[in-house]
Design a protein around this motif. Structure first.
Motif, PDB file in Angstrom:
ATOM      1  N   LYS A  23       0.821  -1.210   0.000  1.00  0.00           N
ATOM      2  CA  LYS A  23       0.000   0.000   0.000  1.00  0.00           C
ATOM      3  C   LYS A  23       0.851   1.256   0.000  1.00  0.00           C
ATOM      4  CE  LYS A  23      -3.847   2.087   2.593  1.00  0.00           C
ATOM      5  NZ  LYS A  23      -4.731   1.933   3.786  1.00  0.00           N
ATOM      6  N   THR A  24       1.952   1.216   0.752  1.00  0.00           N
ATOM      7  CA  THR A  24       2.818   2.390   0.853  1.00  0.00           C
ATOM      8  C   THR A  24       3.991   2.335  -0.124  1.00  0.00           C
ATOM      9  OG1 THR A  24       3.983   1.293   2.693  1.00  0.00           O
ATOM     10  CG2 THR A  24       2.235   2.846   3.258  1.00  0.00           C
ATOM     11  N   LYS A  25       3.911   1.381  -1.067  1.00  0.00           N
ATOM     12  CA  LYS A  25       4.872   1.281  -2.164  1.00  0.00           C
ATOM     13  C   LYS A  25       6.293   0.957  -1.705  1.00  0.00           C
ATOM     14  CE  LYS A  25       2.274   4.205  -5.381  1.00  0.00           C
ATOM     15  NZ  LYS A  25       1.024   4.128  -4.606  1.00  0.00           N
ATOM     16  N   VAL A  26       6.399   0.256  -0.580  1.00  0.00           N
ATOM     17  CA  VAL A  26       7.709  -0.247  -0.150  1.00  0.00           C
ATOM     18  C   VAL A  26       8.129  -1.389  -1.059  1.00  0.00           C
ATOM     19  CG1 VAL A  26       8.951  -1.393   1.717  1.00  0.00           C
ATOM     20  CG2 VAL A  26       7.388   0.477   2.220  1.00  0.00           C
ATOM     21  N   ILE A  27       7.166  -2.231  -1.450  1.00  0.00           N
ATOM     22  CA  ILE A  27       7.406  -3.314  -2.394  1.00  0.00           C
ATOM     23  C   ILE A  27       6.323  -3.241  -3.468  1.00  0.00           C
ATOM     24  CG2 ILE A  27       8.487  -4.797  -0.661  1.00  0.00           C
ATOM     25  CD1 ILE A  27       5.908  -6.415  -0.533  1.00  0.00           C
ATOM     26  N   PRO A  28       6.595  -3.804  -4.659  1.00  0.00           N
ATOM     27  CA  PRO A  28       5.577  -3.768  -5.718  1.00  0.00           C
ATOM     28  C   PRO A  28       4.400  -4.689  -5.401  1.00  0.00           C
ATOM     29  CG  PRO A  28       7.473  -5.065  -6.407  1.00  0.00           C
ATOM     30  CD  PRO A  28       7.856  -4.417  -5.111  1.00  0.00           C
ATOM     31  N   ALA A  29       3.263  -4.396  -6.009  1.00  0.00           N
ATOM     32  CA  ALA A  29       2.064  -5.218  -5.822  1.00  0.00           C
ATOM     33  C   ALA A  29       2.145  -6.464  -6.694  1.00  0.00           C
ATOM     34  CB  ALA A  29       0.816  -4.410  -6.171  1.00  0.00           C
ATOM     35  N   PRO A  30       1.533  -7.582  -6.250  1.00  0.00           N
ATOM     36  CA  PRO A  30       1.471  -8.783  -7.091  1.00  0.00           C
ATOM     37  C   PRO A  30       0.433  -8.592  -8.203  1.00  0.00           C
ATOM     38  CG  PRO A  30       0.222  -9.131  -5.099  1.00  0.00           C
ATOM     39  CD  PRO A  30       0.839  -7.772  -4.976  1.00  0.00           C
ATOM     40  N   ASP A  31       0.273  -9.606  -9.037  1.00  0.00           N
ATOM     41  CA  ASP A  31      -0.749  -9.508 -10.075  1.00  0.00           C
ATOM     42  C   ASP A  31      -2.135  -9.730  -9.469  1.00  0.00           C
ATOM     43  OD1 ASP A  31      -1.197 -12.269  -9.746  1.00  0.00           O
ATOM     44  OD2 ASP A  31       0.101 -12.813 -11.410  1.00  0.00           O
ATOM     45  N   ASP A  32      -3.160  -9.705 -10.291  1.00  0.00           N
ATOM     46  CA  ASP A  32      -4.538  -9.786  -9.808  1.00  0.00           C
ATOM     47  C   ASP A  32      -4.841 -11.090  -9.074  1.00  0.00           C
ATOM     48  OD1 ASP A  32      -4.986  -7.332 -10.870  1.00  0.00           O
ATOM     49  OD2 ASP A  32      -5.882  -8.058 -12.741  1.00  0.00           O
ATOM     50  N   ARG A  33      -4.035 -12.120  -9.316  1.00  0.00           N
ATOM     51  CA  ARG A  33      -4.249 -13.412  -8.657  1.00  0.00           C
ATOM     52  C   ARG A  33      -3.442 -13.548  -7.368  1.00  0.00           C
ATOM     53  NH1 ARG A  33      -2.140 -17.429 -12.776  1.00  0.00           N
ATOM     54  NH2 ARG A  33      -0.599 -15.754 -12.935  1.00  0.00           N
ATOM     55  N   GLY A  34      -2.685 -12.493  -7.026  1.00  0.00           N
ATOM     56  CA  GLY A  34      -1.859 -12.551  -5.820  1.00  0.00           C
ATOM     57  C   GLY A  34      -0.514 -13.209  -6.027  1.00  0.00           C
ATOM     58  N   PHE A  35      -0.029 -13.236  -7.298  1.00  0.00           N
ATOM     59  CA  PHE A  35       1.235 -13.899  -7.606  1.00  0.00           C
ATOM     60  C   PHE A  35       2.300 -12.884  -8.027  1.00  0.00           C
ATOM     61  CE2 PHE A  35      -1.524 -17.538  -7.869  1.00  0.00           C
ATOM     62  CZ  PHE A  35      -0.731 -18.623  -7.536  1.00  0.00           C
ATOM     63  N   TYR A  36       3.589 -13.251  -7.752  1.00  0.00           N
ATOM     64  CA  TYR A  36       4.739 -12.535  -8.284  1.00  0.00           C
ATOM     65  C   TYR A  36       5.465 -13.436  -9.275  1.00  0.00           C
ATOM     66  CZ  TYR A  36       4.489  -9.053  -4.499  1.00  0.00           C
ATOM     67  OH  TYR A  36       4.099  -8.048  -3.648  1.00  0.00           O
ATOM     68  N   SER A  37       6.060 -12.834 -10.260  1.00  0.00           N
ATOM     69  CA  SER A  37       6.958 -13.618 -11.107  1.00  0.00           C
ATOM     70  C   SER A  37       8.182 -13.971 -10.276  1.00  0.00           C
ATOM     71  CB  SER A  37       7.376 -12.812 -12.334  1.00  0.00           C
ATOM     72  OG  SER A  37       8.196 -11.718 -11.940  1.00  0.00           O
ATOM     73  N   LYS A  38       8.896 -15.018 -10.677  1.00  0.00           N
ATOM     74  CA  LYS A  38      10.054 -15.457  -9.897  1.00  0.00           C
ATOM     75  C   LYS A  38      11.109 -14.357  -9.793  1.00  0.00           C
ATOM     76  CE  LYS A  38      13.354 -19.242  -9.317  1.00  0.00           C
ATOM     77  NZ  LYS A  38      14.450 -18.345  -8.920  1.00  0.00           N
ATOM     78  N   SER A  39      11.330 -13.626 -10.856  1.00  0.00           N
ATOM     79  CA  SER A  39      12.372 -12.595 -10.842  1.00  0.00           C
ATOM     80  C   SER A  39      12.017 -11.462  -9.877  1.00  0.00           C
ATOM     81  CB  SER A  39      12.591 -12.040 -12.251  1.00  0.00           C
ATOM     82  OG  SER A  39      11.394 -11.454 -12.747  1.00  0.00           O
ATOM     83  N   ILE A  40      10.737 -11.023  -9.892  1.00  0.00           N
ATOM     84  CA  ILE A  40      10.326  -9.952  -8.979  1.00  0.00           C
ATOM     85  C   ILE A  40      10.358 -10.436  -7.537  1.00  0.00           C
ATOM     86  CG2 ILE A  40       8.383  -8.487  -8.281  1.00  0.00           C
ATOM     87  CD1 ILE A  40       7.618  -8.248 -11.196  1.00  0.00           C
ATOM     88  N   TYR A  41       9.872 -11.665  -7.296  1.00  0.00           N
ATOM     89  CA  TYR A  41       9.856 -12.229  -5.936  1.00  0.00           C
ATOM     90  C   TYR A  41      11.274 -12.320  -5.384  1.00  0.00           C
ATOM     91  CZ  TYR A  41       8.813 -15.532  -2.150  1.00  0.00           C
ATOM     92  OH  TYR A  41       8.680 -16.152  -0.927  1.00  0.00           O
ATOM     93  N   ASP A  42      12.199 -12.852  -6.207  1.00  0.00           N
ATOM     94  CA  ASP A  42      13.595 -12.972  -5.771  1.00  0.00           C
ATOM     95  C   ASP A  42      14.212 -11.604  -5.515  1.00  0.00           C
ATOM     96  OD1 ASP A  42      13.385 -15.690  -5.943  1.00  0.00           O
ATOM     97  OD2 ASP A  42      14.413 -15.866  -7.872  1.00  0.00           O
ATOM     98  N   HIS A  43      13.835 -10.613  -6.333  1.00  0.00           N
ATOM     99  CA  HIS A  43      14.371  -9.265  -6.147  1.00  0.00           C
ATOM    100  C   HIS A  43      13.896  -8.671  -4.826  1.00  0.00           C
ATOM    101  CE1 HIS A  43      15.727  -5.220  -6.990  1.00  0.00           C
ATOM    102  NE2 HIS A  43      14.504  -4.764  -6.769  1.00  0.00           N
ATOM    103  N   ILE A  44      12.617  -8.885  -4.490  1.00  0.00           N
ATOM    104  CA  ILE A  44      12.078  -8.382  -3.218  1.00  0.00           C
ATOM    105  C   ILE A  44      12.842  -8.996  -2.050  1.00  0.00           C
ATOM    106  CG2 ILE A  44      10.073  -8.394  -1.687  1.00  0.00           C
ATOM    107  CD1 ILE A  44       8.313  -8.258  -4.206  1.00  0.00           C
ATOM    108  N   LEU A  45      13.008 -10.322  -2.090  1.00  0.00           N
ATOM    109  CA  LEU A  45      13.710 -11.001  -0.994  1.00  0.00           C
ATOM    110  C   LEU A  45      15.155 -10.534  -0.899  1.00  0.00           C
ATOM    111  CD1 LEU A  45      12.485 -14.713  -1.213  1.00  0.00           C
ATOM    112  CD2 LEU A  45      11.710 -12.911   0.324  1.00  0.00           C
ATOM    113  N   ASP A  46      15.817 -10.436  -2.036  1.00  0.00           N
ATOM    114  CA  ASP A  46      17.223 -10.036  -2.044  1.00  0.00           C
ATOM    115  C   ASP A  46      17.384  -8.625  -1.506  1.00  0.00           C
ATOM    116  OD1 ASP A  46      20.075 -10.303  -2.913  1.00  0.00           O
ATOM    117  OD2 ASP A  46      19.472  -8.657  -4.227  1.00  0.00           O
TER     118      ASP A  46
END
Length: 626
Positions: A23-46
């Motif tokens: 909500k506060t744009k600290v991390i990007p939002a997932p898609d409409d189904r609540g999923f992240y692509s692997k590259s975006i998910y790994d980037h968030i964790l990293d």
């Protein structure tokens, strides 16, 4: 593709926290189904885990999210000797440059310490260090060395250090110091000061269990040299801590062939032990970070508790492992006594045939903000009261009949006179705020971004800006943009006439607000139903209601549940009109001007005393302790 909920499990945070980050744009939002692509998910964790400069993780770090921090800090575990502290610092500094893992570093200190105490040989080559390859200690060390990544470096890392055995758990102190903060927070691991253990007396011929032993500091402080090691049972989920505990016991008994019963085991398991013990002494984890799935599993596993809180589950299981006339000592947060979430474990404990003593410890644990207690339970020794021992060693008793459903609250700081006064109030006809509307202050998610000193914007008030009956001049201003905030109540709640109060406080401080003021999260609000708000504000600012808050709840925070529990006397319309007239006469419309507040409060106190039958002596007593 990876589900958003997997972030919660990976980072040890709630779904609400992740939603706020989005909500506060600290991390990007997932898609409409609540999923992240692997590259975006790994980037968030990293980004979050490595806390790279210029990335969103820097904002997370500023909120002191303990599960994500990687800083290390010295943990002395009660070591006070200056030379010993310097030694620990040197050991940690050498380790930091070694490239070894935390466990290999621990084993390196173990080798140095055992050499200094002549329990292994000085020669580090091959197996030359073994003085007796068939001893229990040598076999354990051989197995441990076989699992290290760099055994030769490990054996020689601290060869120049002579670490005497002072039974001060320097091994545990080293281990805690080289663990990062997030690992300690995940385990819920914090040191138990030895001063809290001096009065625990363990008979040397009895069995003793520490089901959350850590490095064994508690055992080192309560065992005697005469104790039979075969009657010592140690359990933990941390294998390295269990190894340290074993080494500490070897050094404590000065015997390489002791056979304490050691097992890696989780106290939350539903099949913990098939045997019972004479003594169970432990400091269970408080608030360890479990994933959402793990929490759901624990609630299903223990439906009678309805909570995933580890210390509740640990206590529930431990009491079943206690022999008849056995004794249990548990270190617990004070919230065990008076927070509704723990009512079921209280019901279990207080409805059994136990002799119970609660020792109030205050803020005894470094790094833990909440106050703590020590619960001492002796099975099959039923008494009709709970003994309370405060920090001044005064002992008083609370009748079990006063600990009643549905919440089984224990007013542990209430002495006999306190209890009698509160009983008088609660037995008088009264109403409560159960039907009031409560709302929280605003959590912006980034105060530096959203708050300003520009007085052309809307004023927003902090808890410290609230004084009795009034709001001080605001220090900050903002634009109300709830879609950008982590938390905000509906606009209408702020705009209505309401009562605002300090959230972080050990006394009731509130004011009636009719100007549509906004609040930060250190202040909250409520709107009463049928009970006049001028009367509520007048009552709650009285010493009498702070007396109830402190004696019944003993909290540094004013919770909704606290306010909903407070008794409001049933008064005539004439009396309420009198209070309203007094209020209007005492307080001018101009904010901050409080003429006649002392005289006004005296008149209000007399109304409260008359309604509840509180006499002059009781009122004087309340004033001396509020």
């Amino acid at each position: 593709m990876t589900k958003k909920l997997h972030l919660c499990d990976e980072l040890g945070v709630s779904a609400a926290t992740v939603n706020n980050w989005i909500k506060t744009k600290v991390i990007p939002a997932p898609d409409d189904r609540g999923f992240y692509s692997k590259s975006i998910y790994d980037h968030i964790l990293d980004t979050i885990k490595n806390n790279r400069a210029g990335e969103p993780a820097m904002r997370l770090s500023s909120r002191a999210n303990r599960t994500l921090l990687k800083k290390k800090s010295l943990c002395y575990l009660g070591i006070t000797n200056k030379e010993r502290k310097t030694l620990l610092l040197n050991l940690v500094n050498v380790f930091e440059k070694s490239g070894l893992s935390a466990e290999d570093g621990v084993l390196a200190v173990v080798f140095s310490m055992l050499r200094a105490n002549e329990m292994i040989g000085a020669n580090c080559t091959a197996g030359a260090w073994q003085l007796n390859a068939n001893s229990k200690l040598d076999m354990m060390l051989s197995d441990w060395i076989g699992k290290t990544h760099n055994p030769e470096k490990m054996k020689t890392l601290f060869i120049d250090y002579k670490i005497a055995n002072l039974n001060d758990d320097i091994l545990g102190a080293f281990y805690q110091s080289v663990l990062n903060i997030s690992q300690k927070s995940g385990f819920g691991a914090y040191y138990t000061p030895s001063c809290l253990l001096t009065d625990i007396k363990i008979k040397s011929d009895k069995t003793i269990l520490d089901p959350c032993c850590g490095s064994g500091n508690i055992l080192l402080n309560i065992l005697s040299k005469e104790h039979d090691p075969a009657k010592i049972y140690i359990r933990d989920i941390d294998e390295t801590a269990l190894k340290i505990c074993y080494i500490n016991l070897v050094l404590f008994f000065n015997d390489k062939n002791i056979t304490p019963n050691i097992l890696k085991q989780d106290i939350t398991s539903d099949n913990t032990f098939n045997r019972q013990f004479d003594y169970i002494v432990t400091n269970p984890p408080w608030g360890s970070k479990y994933t959402m799935h793990q929490k759901e599993h624990l609630v299903k596993l223990y439906p009678q508790l309805s909570t995933p809180e580890i210390f509740s589950i640990a206590l529930f299981n431990a009491r079943k492992m206690l022999k008849e006339n056995g004794e249990l000592y548990f270190f617990l947060p004070y919230s065990f006594l008076n927070v509704t979430a723990h009512k079921n474990i209280r019901r279990c404990i207080f409805n059994e045939n136990n002799k119970i003593t609660v020792k109030l410890l205050g803020n005894a644990f470094k790094g833990v903000l909440s106050e703590s207690i020590r619960l001492h339970l002796k099975s099959s020794s039923y008494e009709k009261y709970i003994s309370i021992q405060n920090k001044n060693t005064d002992v008083y008793q609370i009748p079990l009949q006063n600990i009643t459903p549905p919440d089984f609250l224990v007013s542990a700081v209430s002495k006999t006179q306190d209890t009698l006064i509160m009983e008088k109030m609660y037995k008088t006809e009264h109403t409560t705020l159960k039907d009031a509307v409560f709302a929280l202050g605003i959590v912006t998610g980034n105060n530096k971004k959203h708050l300003t000193k520009d007085k052309t914007a809307k004023a927003i008030y902090r808890g410290k800006d609230i004084e009795k009956y009034t709001l001080l001049k605001p220090c900050y201003y903002f634009e109300f943009k709830p879609d950008l905030f982590q938390q905000a109540a509906p606009l209408e709640y702020y705009q209505k006439e309401k009562i605002v109060y300090r959230f972080i406080s050990d006394r009731l401080i509130c004011a009636l607000d009719s100007e549509g003021s906004f609040l930060l999260n250190s202040a909250n609000l409520f709107i009463s139903g049928n009970y006049p708000m001028r009367a509520i504000v007048s009552f709650f600012n009285s010493d009498i209601y702070t007396f109830i808050l402190r004696k019944k709840f003993n909290s540094k925070k004013v919770l909704k549940s606290h306010l909903q529990d407070l008794p409001l006397p049933v008064l005539s319309d004439k009396t309420h009109q009198y209070i309203s007239d007094l209020y209007n006469e005492a307080f001018s419309e101009a904010r901050g001007q409080l003429p006649g507040i002392s005289m006004f409060q005296e008149k209000i106190d007399r109304i409260i005393c008359e309604a509840f039958g509180i006499d002059e002596n009781e009122m004087n007593y309340i004033k001396t302790i509020s």
